[in-house]
Design a protein around this motif. Sequence first.
Motif, PDB file in Angstrom:
ATOM      1  N   LEU A 190      14.954 -12.884 -12.668  1.00 62.94           N
ATOM      2  CA  LEU A 190      14.412 -14.190 -13.064  1.00 62.94           C
ATOM      3  C   LEU A 190      13.997 -14.222 -14.525  1.00 62.94           C
ATOM      4  N   ASN A 191      14.226 -13.117 -15.228  1.00 62.13           N
ATOM      5  CA  ASN A 191      13.839 -12.991 -16.639  1.00 62.13           C
ATOM      6  C   ASN A 191      12.339 -13.216 -16.830  1.00 62.13           C
ATOM      7  N   ARG A 192      11.554 -12.680 -15.891  1.00 60.67           N
ATOM      8  CA  ARG A 192      10.096 -12.722 -15.999  1.00 60.67           C
ATOM      9  C   ARG A 192       9.634 -11.419 -16.644  1.00 60.67           C
ATOM     10  N   ALA A 193       9.924 -11.283 -17.940  1.00 60.19           N
ATOM     11  CA  ALA A 193       9.640 -10.032 -18.635  1.00 60.19           C
ATOM     12  C   ALA A 193       8.153  -9.714 -18.649  1.00 60.19           C
ATOM     13  N   ALA A 194       7.305 -10.735 -18.823  1.00 57.81           N
ATOM     14  CA  ALA A 194       5.859 -10.497 -18.875  1.00 57.81           C
ATOM     15  C   ALA A 194       5.363  -9.918 -17.551  1.00 57.81           C
ATOM     16  N   LEU A 195       5.845 -10.447 -16.426  1.00 56.36           N
ATOM     17  CA  LEU A 195       5.437  -9.913 -15.130  1.00 56.36           C
ATOM     18  C   LEU A 195       6.039  -8.537 -14.889  1.00 56.36           C
ATOM     19  N   GLY A 196       7.281  -8.338 -15.367  1.00 54.59           N
ATOM     20  CA  GLY A 196       7.892  -7.022 -15.239  1.00 54.59           C
ATOM     21  C   GLY A 196       7.107  -5.954 -15.973  1.00 54.59           C
ATOM     22  N   LEU A 197       6.576  -6.297 -17.142  1.00 57.39           N
ATOM     23  CA  LEU A 197       5.769  -5.340 -17.904  1.00 57.39           C
ATOM     24  C   LEU A 197       4.465  -5.017 -17.185  1.00 57.39           C
ATOM     25  N   VAL A 198       3.884  -6.026 -16.513  1.00 56.06           N
ATOM     26  CA  VAL A 198       2.679  -5.769 -15.707  1.00 56.06           C
ATOM     27  C   VAL A 198       2.991  -4.778 -14.595  1.00 56.06           C
ATOM     28  N   LEU A 199       4.153  -4.937 -13.961  1.00 47.13           N
ATOM     29  CA  LEU A 199       4.558  -4.000 -12.914  1.00 47.13           C
ATOM     30  C   LEU A 199       4.742  -2.585 -13.469  1.00 47.13           C
ATOM     31  N   LEU A 200       5.391  -2.480 -14.614  1.00 49.53           N
ATOM     32  CA  LEU A 200       5.698  -1.159 -15.172  1.00 49.53           C
ATOM     33  C   LEU A 200       4.449  -0.402 -15.609  1.00 49.53           C
ATOM     34  N   LYS A 201       3.362  -1.128 -15.881  1.00 44.90           N
ATOM     35  CA  LYS A 201       2.117  -0.463 -16.246  1.00 44.90           C
ATOM     36  C   LYS A 201       1.479   0.239 -15.052  1.00 44.90           C
ATOM     37  N   ASN A 202       1.928  -0.102 -13.846  1.00 45.31           N
ATOM     38  CA  ASN A 202       1.399   0.537 -12.641  1.00 45.31           C
ATOM     39  C   ASN A 202       2.254   1.765 -12.320  1.00 45.31           C
ATOM     40  N   PRO A 203       1.671   2.944 -12.247  1.00 47.33           N
ATOM     41  CA  PRO A 203       2.460   4.161 -12.040  1.00 47.33           C
ATOM     42  C   PRO A 203       3.172   4.235 -10.695  1.00 47.33           C
ATOM     43  N   ARG A 204       2.772   3.377  -9.742  1.00 48.84           N
ATOM     44  CA  ARG A 204       3.406   3.412  -8.416  1.00 48.84           C
ATOM     45  C   ARG A 204       4.732   2.663  -8.370  1.00 48.84           C
ATOM     46  N   VAL A 205       5.006   1.879  -9.384  1.00 51.08           N
ATOM     47  CA  VAL A 205       6.260   1.103  -9.413  1.00 51.08           C
ATOM     48  C   VAL A 205       7.416   2.043  -9.722  1.00 51.08           C
ATOM     49  N   ASN A 206       8.469   1.954  -8.911  1.00 52.60           N
ATOM     50  CA  ASN A 206       9.627   2.832  -9.039  1.00 52.60           C
ATOM     51  C   ASN A 206      10.802   2.079  -9.663  1.00 52.60           C
ATOM     52  N   PRO A 207      11.172   2.403 -10.921  1.00 58.17           N
ATOM     53  CA  PRO A 207      12.294   1.712 -11.572  1.00 58.17           C
ATOM     54  C   PRO A 207      13.658   2.246 -11.174  1.00 58.17           C
ATOM     55  N   CYS A 208      13.685   3.258 -10.301  1.00 55.10           N
ATOM     56  CA  CYS A 208      14.953   3.917  -9.960  1.00 55.10           C
ATOM     57  C   CYS A 208      15.649   3.300  -8.754  1.00 55.10           C
ATOM     58  N   VAL A 209      14.997   2.362  -8.065  1.00 55.24           N
ATOM     59  CA  VAL A 209      15.552   1.790  -6.842  1.00 55.24           C
ATOM     60  C   VAL A 209      16.786   0.953  -7.164  1.00 55.24           C
ATOM     61  N   LEU A 210      17.839   1.137  -6.350  1.00 54.70           N
ATOM     62  CA  LEU A 210      19.061   0.340  -6.479  1.00 54.70           C
ATOM     63  C   LEU A 210      19.046  -0.771  -5.432  1.00 54.70           C
ATOM     64  N   ASN A 211      19.443  -1.975  -5.839  1.00 51.05           N
ATOM     65  CA  ASN A 211      19.540  -3.047  -4.849  1.00 51.05           C
ATOM     66  C   ASN A 211      20.886  -2.968  -4.121  1.00 51.05           C
TER      67      ASN A 211
END
Length: 542
Positions: free
Chosen positions: A327-348
């Motif tokens: 959705l190109n919600r970069a600001a919300l994506g950055l909030v997620l990435l600041k949380n160490p529990r968020v996993n950027p490796c998941v494939l859809n």
Amino acid sequence: MDPSLHKAAVQGGVASLRKLVAERPGILSSKTPRGNTALHNAAELGHTYFAQEALGVNDSLLLSKNADGDTPLHLASRAGQLDVVDLLISREGALPAEHPHPLLMSNKAGDTPLHAAVKHGRSAMALKLLDAEPGRSHALNVEKLSPLHIAAREGLADVVAKIVSQPWVHERYDPSDSGTPLHQAILGGHTRVVEILLEVTWILDIGLTDSSENNLLHYAAQKNNARLVKLLINRKSDLAYRRNRKLMSPLHVAADHGSTEAVKEMLTRCPDVTEMVDSIGRNALHVAIDSDKVDVLRCLLKYVRGVEIINRVDHGGNTPLHLAASLNRAALGLVLLKNPRVNPCVLNRDGQTARRITERHTVSEDSITVYFWKELKMQESIKCKGQQLPPETKDFSQYVQQRMGTYTLVATLIATVTFSSTFTMPGGYDQQNGTALLAHRMEFKVFVIANTLAMLTSIVVVFVFIWARREQLGLRTRQVVGWSHWLTVIACLSMVASLTTSVYLTVAATSLWLACVVIAMGCSTPVVMFLILGKDLFSTPV
């Protein structure tokens, strides 16, 4: 309507009315284009004596309706004309028994005079009408709303209290109805009315829903009112776990409306409600991102404990991070990435990471999107070692070109300013040998060093970008932009130091306090930059 009669009704002219009736006995039967009689006009404007005189001539005017189906009692009730209403109610007994009761008559919208009073917030009028006919408090109009519904929605606590104190006439709420009076009170955000209705536990089933199967807590979730949520959960905690027709829980609705306080209260009292998903498998985190509610997302990340919930996939295999990227919600994506529990490796389901989805965007390459992409790349390199991930396919060349142009302009301006400062040394020159008069001062030496550093670093940036524009935009060019970012920051800070020391040299002798203020302002510049940007101050743009 005869113009003379209309003028008399508007002005309340009793003498004029008597004269007109004497001349033309049937004149009171005339109406305006909207179907209003003289009694309608007088009742709405509060001319009690005129209304009394008119009814003395023709009692049937009490039952006359205009084009909207309103009687004079409707208009007087809507306008809050208490004296006129007293008169109209008292004259009801003069009508033949077969005629309808004015208090029971409805207009085209199905509204009785009591409906009209509560719709316009006329509490005193509503109480008077209730005293005259308490049984009409539960009559439904075309929208299937009773006066109790409307009074609850408008926050008329005294009217609601009087209605519920009367013997209850049981109301059935079909699926097409707009919920219960409690739904309406919560929708209006009227806590006191909710408390009154909840005290009368024998009146309403607290679990009833509207036509979309929204319960009371779904309505409260739309309002950022923790007290309402607390009242309902304390009374019936399982409301938090019931879904509406779209399978959305009250927490989903709160996230969708940005009701942060409601979210906090629900998660404090029912923390496991975060596990619930809607009809497409999305939890409250997905909904907060879909509705672009940053504060709610931060709140959810603070209260949600499980890693699985934060990285849960919907029916399309997308985690909240995937959804932020798509959705190109970069600001919300950055909030997620600041949380160490968020996993950027998941494939859809399409085998894509959030970083890969960001690369496929066709929107303009704005700075926050590029920053989000950079953070995704960095976290992938840290957390996804040994995993097979989609390759990088986009270098954001348009963004790099824009940054190059911006830095070139800034560096050119700094070089111009600092170069001109060389020929206007603070304190001036010795006219005989051409040396600076203040060259012996330590502050002057600081000025010269800072000014020279600002000019040279800015010149380096300009010439580096002249070279970079000749090369193909690749990794090396992005590295050049990164280094030039830091050189530009150094040039700006050096120019600040040059300015403050120059002012200090020329002002300190005559106004020491002013010179000290200038030095303090210059020293605070880096601090202000850090307070505004935080750790982002130390990140390069590409």
